[in-house]
Design an enzyme around this catalytic site. Structure first.
Site, PDB file in Angstrom:
ATOM      1  N   PRO A  25       0.768  -1.258   0.048  1.00 14.42           N
ATOM      2  CA  PRO A  25      -0.262  -0.940  -0.050  1.00 14.42           C
ATOM      3  C   PRO A  25       0.902   0.867   0.039  1.00 14.42           C
ATOM      4  CG  PRO A  25      -0.035  -1.079   1.925  1.00 14.42           C
ATOM      5  CD  PRO A  25       0.469  -1.957   0.865  1.00 14.42           C
ATOM      6  N   GLN A 103      -6.929  -1.071   1.422  1.00 15.98           N
ATOM      7  CA  GLN A 103      -6.647  -0.790   1.942  1.00 15.98           C
ATOM      8  C   GLN A 103      -6.924   0.438   3.075  1.00 15.98           C
ATOM      9  OE1 GLN A 103      -2.758   1.196   3.794  1.00 15.98           O
ATOM     10  NE2 GLN A 103      -1.873  -0.859   4.180  1.00 15.98           N
ATOM     11  N   TYR A 184      -0.915   5.264  13.250  1.00 16.38           N
ATOM     12  CA  TYR A 184      -1.518   5.262  12.549  1.00 16.38           C
ATOM     13  C   TYR A 184      -2.957   5.017  13.692  1.00 16.38           C
ATOM     14  CZ  TYR A 184       0.111   6.857   8.479  1.00 16.38           C
ATOM     15  OH  TYR A 184       0.861   8.026   7.712  1.00 16.38           O
ATOM     16  N   GLY A 325       7.060  -1.914  -1.938  1.00 17.84           N
ATOM     17  CA  GLY A 325       6.711  -0.507  -1.743  1.00 17.84           C
ATOM     18  C   GLY A 325       7.692   0.542  -3.202  1.00 17.84           C
TER      19      GLY A 325
END
Ligand SMILES: Cc1cc2nc3c(=O)[nH]c(=O)nc-3n(C[C@H](O)[C@H](O)[C@H](O)COP(=O)(O)O)c2cc1C
Length: 365
Positions: A25, A103, A184, A325
């Site tokens: 993601p 996501q 997060y 990534g």
């Protein structure tokens, strides 16, 4: 060349994958100001499917019209218009015979660009460490978040379930990844120094993982058994790269045992270098520990695995799937290139735009 198990077909739950390679993601902040996915995003995602990645995981998508949005120009899944934007993308990926998961993310105290409401919320009124990311138009210290109350926590759980339902039943995603990593909201609840609650949502490591477990339960209930659901977790955070779980393997045992029983189809683990020992004075990587305590769980590993032999090494440690990534950003066709024995391009942060200046360990999350 030795046959790499990276290229053997795999699956997550009921979803068959042509190989073990996923795009990690990656937030790209290229949606409209209203959080609607753009044509540019469609071309971007479609290209990974064309390049033979078995699975694409979307950038973190915000889940409600309250405090979940993390960055300006981030895409959401909170309205029919936002759903329609994503539908173009999932259709394009499917036309390339690819698979794509959404996501879903709540920023909590790390929000630095929310166009709905002012202020930030979190488990406790603790100012996040580090500075806001200039890469995402932030500046200076993070504000002190307001402590969430019980009703708001329940509403966040519902919003994760709503976004998951939008994702799979309306926007056409093949599965859902809950963003529990990188600092997060769910990770703020999980982390000792950001969660100082003494109620049901705090306390020891099992108590701090509770919100993630409740979100998994609510998402699963909403999407049913047939849709793949996973969670991504990490030790490091975008604002605290080198954080480690305090009790090392003891914490890993609790976390992986609870997640193995939680009803997820896969666990996505991200470390800076996935093959390295996870904790000081313990030779095992996080993947090896997850395999030890969650022997049946499908594990996706992430972290500096753009070299195929490294990726294979982590598969040999027990990962079922690998996500890339920066390697994928530099090579939208990484699987095709590697399968053909061609060299892969190095990641250059200039790809991200004129304001990007990313040191190796400092990845936007
Ligand atoms: C531009 C960029 C945006 C990112 N956004 C997200 C995100 O939205 N969600 C997430 O879980 N991780 C995010 N990450 C972290 C990546 O998924 C991945 O964990 C990280 O790049 C390390 O993997 P790599 O070594 O293969 O690059 C982001 C990374 C980059 C470079």
């Amino acid at each position: 060349m030795k046959t790499l198990s990276l290229f053997t077909p795999g699956h997550i739950g009921n979803v068959a994958l042509k190989n073990r390679l996923a795009v990690a993601p990656m937030t790209r902040v290229t949606a409209s100001e209203e959080g609607i996915a753009s044509e540019r995003m469609k071309a971007y995602y479609e290209d990974f499917a064309r390049g033979a990645f078995g699975l694409v995981i979307s950038e973190g998508i915000y889940i409600d019209k309250a405090w979940s949005q993390t960055y300006a120009f981030q895409a959401g899944l909170t309205s029919p218009e936002q759903v329609a934007g994503w539908r173009h993308i999932t259709d394009a990926v499917h036309q390339q015979n690819g698979r794509i998961f959404a996501q879903i993310q709540h920023s909590g105290a790390l929000s630095q660009g929310n166009h709905f409401l002012d202020g930030t919320v979190g488990p406790s009124a603790v100012r996040p460490v580090g500075k806001q990311m200039t890469f995402y138009r932030g500046e200076g210290d993070y504000p002190v978040p307001r402590e969430l109350n019980e009703e708001e926590i329940q509403s966040i759980i519902d919003s994760f379930a709503d976004a998951a339902s939008y994702a799979v039943f309306d926007a056409g995603f093949d599965g859902v990844e809950i963003h529990g990593a990188n600092g997060y909201l769910l990770d703020q609840f999980f982390t000792d120094y950001t969660n100082q609650r003494t109620d049901y949502w705090g306390g020891d490591i099992a108590g701090r993982l509770r919100l993630s477990l409740e979100v998994i339960k609510a998402v699963r209930k909403r999407v049913g058994q047939a849709i793949p659901v996973g969670i991504r977790i990490s030790q490091g955070k975008v604002n605290d790269f080198f954080h480690k779980w305090a009790k090392g393997e003891d914490d890993a045992r609790v976390v992986f045992t609870l997640l193995a029983e939680s009803g997820i189809d896969y666990l996505h683990l991200t470390e800076f270098e996935a093959w390295q020992p996870a904790f000081p004075e313990n030779p095992r990587s996080l993947v090896e520990l997850a395999r030890k305590y969650a022997p049946q769980l499908t594990i996706m590993a992430n972290g500096s695995l753009h070299d195929a032999s490294r990726a294979q090494q982590v598969m040999d440690m027990g990962a079922d799937l690998i996500s890339l990534g920066r390697g994928a950003l530099a090579n939208h066709d990484w699987p095709e290139r590697v399968a053909a024995g061609e060299a892969v391009r190095e990641f250059d942060s200039a790809i991200l735009g004129p304001i990007a200046d990313i040191k190796d360990a400092e990845l936007p999350g």
